[in-house]
Structures are given as structure tokens and as C-alpha cells.
Design a protein around this motif. Sequence first.
Motif, PDB file in Angstrom:
ATOM      1  N   LEU A 288       0.866  -1.176   0.000  1.00 44.65           N
ATOM      2  CA  LEU A 288       0.000   0.000   0.000  1.00 44.65           C
ATOM      3  C   LEU A 288       0.900   1.222   0.000  1.00 44.65           C
ATOM      4  O   LEU A 288       1.789   1.345   0.852  1.00 44.65           O
ATOM      5  CB  LEU A 288      -0.896   0.029   1.238  1.00 44.65           C
ATOM      6  CG  LEU A 288      -1.912  -1.102   1.400  1.00 44.65           C
ATOM      7  CD1 LEU A 288      -2.681  -0.919   2.704  1.00 44.65           C
ATOM      8  CD2 LEU A 288      -2.875  -1.144   0.225  1.00 44.65           C
ATOM      9  N   LEU A 289       0.682   2.111  -0.940  1.00 41.76           N
ATOM     10  CA  LEU A 289       1.437   3.358  -1.027  1.00 41.76           C
ATOM     11  C   LEU A 289       0.525   4.500  -0.597  1.00 41.76           C
ATOM     12  O   LEU A 289      -0.550   4.710  -1.190  1.00 41.76           O
ATOM     13  CB  LEU A 289       1.933   3.572  -2.456  1.00 41.76           C
ATOM     14  CG  LEU A 289       2.694   4.869  -2.733  1.00 41.76           C
ATOM     15  CD1 LEU A 289       3.972   4.931  -1.909  1.00 41.76           C
ATOM     16  CD2 LEU A 289       3.014   4.984  -4.229  1.00 41.76           C
ATOM     17  N   ALA A 290       0.908   5.208   0.454  1.00 39.65           N
ATOM     18  CA  ALA A 290       0.109   6.320   0.963  1.00 39.65           C
ATOM     19  C   ALA A 290       0.531   7.620   0.280  1.00 39.65           C
ATOM     20  O   ALA A 290       1.723   7.894   0.132  1.00 39.65           O
ATOM     21  CB  ALA A 290       0.279   6.448   2.474  1.00 39.65           C
ATOM     22  N   ARG A 291      -0.465   8.399  -0.098  1.00 36.80           N
ATOM     23  CA  ARG A 291      -0.213   9.707  -0.720  1.00 36.80           C
ATOM     24  C   ARG A 291      -0.976  10.786   0.051  1.00 36.80           C
ATOM     25  O   ARG A 291      -2.084  10.550   0.539  1.00 36.80           O
ATOM     26  CB  ARG A 291      -0.655   9.722  -2.181  1.00 36.80           C
ATOM     27  CG  ARG A 291       0.137   8.801  -3.080  1.00 36.80           C
ATOM     28  CD  ARG A 291      -0.290   8.952  -4.533  1.00 36.80           C
ATOM     29  NE  ARG A 291       0.415   8.037  -5.418  1.00 36.80           N
ATOM     30  CZ  ARG A 291       1.624   8.256  -5.908  1.00 36.80           C
ATOM     31  NH1 ARG A 291       2.261   9.384  -5.614  1.00 36.80           N
ATOM     32  NH2 ARG A 291       2.200   7.370  -6.690  1.00 36.80           N
ATOM     33  N   ARG A 292      -0.373  11.953   0.110  1.00 39.53           N
ATOM     34  CA  ARG A 292      -1.023  13.124   0.672  1.00 39.53           C
ATOM     35  C   ARG A 292      -0.855  14.254  -0.331  1.00 39.53           C
ATOM     36  O   ARG A 292       0.270  14.652  -0.638  1.00 39.53           O
ATOM     37  CB  ARG A 292      -0.401  13.483   2.027  1.00 39.53           C
ATOM     38  CG  ARG A 292      -1.050  14.681   2.711  1.00 39.53           C
ATOM     39  CD  ARG A 292      -0.607  14.798   4.155  1.00 39.53           C
ATOM     40  NE  ARG A 292       0.838  14.662   4.292  1.00 39.53           N
ATOM     41  CZ  ARG A 292       1.441  14.309   5.432  1.00 39.53           C
ATOM     42  NH1 ARG A 292       0.724  14.029   6.510  1.00 39.53           N
ATOM     43  NH2 ARG A 292       2.760  14.218   5.476  1.00 39.53           N
ATOM     44  N   GLN A 293      -1.973  14.708  -0.869  1.00 41.94           N
ATOM     45  CA  GLN A 293      -1.958  15.725  -1.930  1.00 41.94           C
ATOM     46  C   GLN A 293      -1.054  15.298  -3.084  1.00 41.94           C
ATOM     47  O   GLN A 293      -0.297  16.095  -3.630  1.00 41.94           O
ATOM     48  CB  GLN A 293      -1.520  17.076  -1.362  1.00 41.94           C
ATOM     49  CG  GLN A 293      -2.452  17.612  -0.290  1.00 41.94           C
ATOM     50  CD  GLN A 293      -2.006  18.940   0.281  1.00 41.94           C
ATOM     51  OE1 GLN A 293      -0.865  19.360   0.089  1.00 41.94           O
ATOM     52  NE2 GLN A 293      -2.897  19.643   0.964  1.00 41.94           N
ATOM     53  N   GLY A 294      -1.137  14.021  -3.412  1.00 44.83           N
ATOM     54  CA  GLY A 294      -0.411  13.480  -4.553  1.00 44.83           C
ATOM     55  C   GLY A 294       1.001  13.019  -4.266  1.00 44.83           C
ATOM     56  O   GLY A 294       1.598  12.290  -5.068  1.00 44.83           O
ATOM     57  N   GLU A 295       1.574  13.424  -3.131  1.00 41.22           N
ATOM     58  CA  GLU A 295       2.959  13.065  -2.807  1.00 41.22           C
ATOM     59  C   GLU A 295       3.000  11.735  -2.048  1.00 41.22           C
ATOM     60  O   GLU A 295       2.224  11.528  -1.108  1.00 41.22           O
ATOM     61  CB  GLU A 295       3.610  14.146  -1.957  1.00 41.22           C
ATOM     62  CG  GLU A 295       5.064  13.839  -1.590  1.00 41.22           C
ATOM     63  CD  GLU A 295       5.657  14.853  -0.629  1.00 41.22           C
ATOM     64  OE1 GLU A 295       6.886  15.008  -0.614  1.00 41.22           O
ATOM     65  OE2 GLU A 295       4.879  15.496   0.117  1.00 41.22           O
ATOM     66  N   ALA A 296       3.916  10.850  -2.441  1.00 41.86           N
ATOM     67  CA  ALA A 296       4.108   9.583  -1.730  1.00 41.86           C
ATOM     68  C   ALA A 296       4.750   9.873  -0.372  1.00 41.86           C
ATOM     69  O   ALA A 296       5.826  10.480  -0.305  1.00 41.86           O
ATOM     70  CB  ALA A 296       4.991   8.641  -2.539  1.00 41.86           C
ATOM     71  N   VAL A 297       4.073   9.450   0.708  1.00 45.12           N
ATOM     72  CA  VAL A 297       4.557   9.781   2.051  1.00 45.12           C
ATOM     73  C   VAL A 297       4.826   8.552   2.915  1.00 45.12           C
ATOM     74  O   VAL A 297       5.331   8.691   4.038  1.00 45.12           O
ATOM     75  CB  VAL A 297       3.559  10.702   2.783  1.00 45.12           C
ATOM     76  CG1 VAL A 297       3.494  12.053   2.098  1.00 45.12           C
ATOM     77  CG2 VAL A 297       2.177  10.048   2.886  1.00 45.12           C
ATOM     78  N   GLY A 298       4.525   7.361   2.434  1.00 44.34           N
ATOM     79  CA  GLY A 298       4.789   6.159   3.224  1.00 44.34           C
ATOM     80  C   GLY A 298       4.251   4.933   2.520  1.00 44.34           C
ATOM     81  O   GLY A 298       3.475   5.038   1.555  1.00 44.34           O
ATOM     82  N   TYR A 299       4.674   3.773   3.000  1.00 43.33           N
ATOM     83  CA  TYR A 299       4.188   2.525   2.402  1.00 43.33           C
ATOM     84  C   TYR A 299       4.186   1.408   3.437  1.00 43.33           C
ATOM     85  O   TYR A 299       4.833   1.484   4.486  1.00 43.33           O
ATOM     86  CB  TYR A 299       5.033   2.127   1.192  1.00 43.33           C
ATOM     87  CG  TYR A 299       6.452   1.724   1.518  1.00 43.33           C
ATOM     88  CD1 TYR A 299       6.758   0.433   1.960  1.00 43.33           C
ATOM     89  CD2 TYR A 299       7.502   2.624   1.385  1.00 43.33           C
ATOM     90  CE1 TYR A 299       8.063   0.068   2.265  1.00 43.33           C
ATOM     91  CE2 TYR A 299       8.802   2.267   1.687  1.00 43.33           C
ATOM     92  CZ  TYR A 299       9.073   0.984   2.125  1.00 43.33           C
ATOM     93  OH  TYR A 299      10.356   0.628   2.443  1.00 43.33           O
TER      94      TYR A 299
END
Length: 415
Positions: A288-299
Motif C-alpha cells: 500500500l502506497l500512501a499519498r497526501r496531496q499526490g505526494e508519496a509519504v509512506g508505504y
Amino acid sequence: MNKTSPKEERSLASPRLQEGPVKEWAQDPRRRIERPERPADLDEYLPHCPWPEDRGGVAYRPIDEEHAWAYNRLYNKVFEQRRPLEHCLWKFWQAPAGPPVGFVALEQDTSRVLCANPAIRKDLRIQGEDKQAILVCESATDPEARGGGRLYFHTTLGTGRLGADMRGVMAYGGRSTDEAIKIGWRWFRYRVPFELQVWEKRLSLKPALRSRFGALGSAIAAPLDRLRPAKSPTQRSGFEFQIGTEFGPEFDEMWERYRDLYPLVLRRDQAVLHWRYQQCPVYRHQFLLARRQGEAVGYLVWRNWIRDGVALATVMDLWDGRDPKIAAFLLTSLESVASDQGCEFLQFAVMPESAGEAALQQIPGFEPSDREPPDRIITTPLPILDPSDREYERMRLVIDGRNWYYTPGDCDFLD
């Protein structure tokens, strides 16, 4: 059963011992190491690893890819497995950090592999510097060989000495047994700097009802599971996630962004993740790749698998930038995804005092498991060839588990 060519039907033989390079290695003056004075607070933790000497008809040599077939066959004999050679090559010789570090004990008359202790080479980030470590995850000794304990002792010493020769910082291993911890400390100064507590959450009523009512219980559980309220972490977190299996350049960016938040962490960039999870020949992994406002922030990387008839989703890696909100979002998202994929329990052996542990404490339904033993990590600093205050400070950092960041995927974990 795999067929073997006539060439491969050679007992457990490895390449023949030769003069030339092997003899030159045996006489290399770099093999000699003096035991320097060490600070009093480190003396009991730093191992002394002399090069193993040929004796009693046994030759000790650094492991090479030419030994892979013979070693893998010995491994299969000792542990009654049928591991393909390709699996062994992936695990040890295809690691991004380089070929394995290890020793083999060879019968001098026949070149038969009597014992081997290969360690996976790992890249390490420690105090803002790139170094290397070795993962000691398996060894095998022929039960028909005389003096098996002595063979294991000397090959393991040789592995540690080779690790020091490559300027490695430490050796480590996971999922350690009582016996491994006891022998590891007595012979090689391995200690347990921390352990991972397994947390779990029930995703389905199937295991409980199945144990009481058999197949009928599974049938009853299916509609009951559908009545459980669905979670939509995206709506309440400000994050979005995507499911994937192929690691892209964003994983390099996240590695570089977060790596120095931790005093000691094993490399987990795109190349490492691709090798460790995408190329793994044993299990299929997803992330799972987490994004915030389009930016990858964690996985988060996890594995779906069956153990003792129970469908498990096991977290293998969580990279969250020490942010409990990112960790909580990824874990709750996995809860929903794994449930949809038919998993019955979600498990995560989590690093103490990490963002992941803080997130688990906040998510309803997650509890420390009273059935799963903790994952105990063992480590030892490797011998220091060029003593300095900086090297000793690095060793102090290694033996204090509070400096580490570690997840189950940093070990071989049944691979």
C-alpha cells in the motif's frame, strides 16, 4: 522431483581444492589480526574472530557461487527440504548489496561440503553513513561429518571475520530460538537488543466458528462477516492509498527522505524492495502506497499466506517517516484490503516505541497476541580492524536496540 544432470550427481562435492588462488588466500598476511585493547564497557560485546585454520582433513574457504549447488543440496539434506537452486541463488547471490559473506568447510580429499554458514550481505544506514551488515539466517552441517559442532564454530568465526574484512558493522538475525540465543552469546557474543511484539486483529469469524462447527462454521461466518461495518480510512484521514506489486522510483525518494530519522536502519530503496519482495520465489507480496496531496509519504508491504489452516495478512515492512498518522492510515487501509482478499487475521510484529506501535495502540481491535511468541532479534558487532573512537561509538549504537528501526522483512522470515 527435480532431475539432475550427470554432472550434478556428485555426492555433495564442491569445486576441487586447488593451489593458486586458494593457496594465496590461505597465506595472505591480511588473515592475521591482532586483538587490540578495547574500552572496558565494550569488551564483553566485541567478538574475536580469527581466521579458521585447515586441520584434521578439513579445509575452510570463503563461500563462492561455485559452492551454491553443493550447499543447497546439503541444506535440503539436513532440513529435509526440496528448495530449488534458483531459490538459494536469489536469497544469497542476487541480493543488491552483493554476494553472501560466509565460509564452507570442505573435506580435503573429496572437496565435499561438510558445513557452510552463508550470510546475506545487507546495506546499512548508521549515523548518517552508508555501511554494510550481514544477516546470519541459516547454516547447515552434514550429520554424517565428524565434529559437527567444531565445523559450525569455525565456519561461523570465519563468516564474522570476512564481515569485518569488508568493513561490515554488525551481524544480526531474527526469529531467534532459545538455543540460538544461548549458543550465540557463548560462542559469538550475540545478544538480544530488542524483540518485536506480535499484534493481531481478527478480520473474520471463520477461524472461531470453523473450529467449533467445521465447514458449516465457515459457511455461517461468511454472512456474519459482511455485517461488520466497512471502514473507509480515506474519508477521515486526508490520505489516499493505492495497491501495487511493482516498486517505482518514489520508493527511492522515500528512502532518502526518511533514512536519517533513524540512527540505524537497513536499506529499503527501490532495488532492495524489488529483490526482497517482488522477486521472492516463495511468497507473493503486495504494498500500500500512501499519498497526501499526490505526494508519496509512506508505504506498507504485506504477505497473504496460510498457516495452520488460517488465512493471514502479515505486515513485512512499514515505512512511515516516524509519523503515527501515516502508520495508522496504512494499517487501517490494510485491514480493509486484507479482509476483502479473504484474510482472517492481520498480524504485525512491531518495533517497540515506533510510530507503528503508537498506531496499533490507537486502532480498535488490535491487541498484543497471547499465542504468538515475540520475534527476538540477535546482533553482534563485527571485529574492528582499525580501532578508533568513532568505531567504538558505532558499536555502542549497535548493541542498544533503542537506536534501531526494524521490521519482519529485514530478516528472511520463512523465505
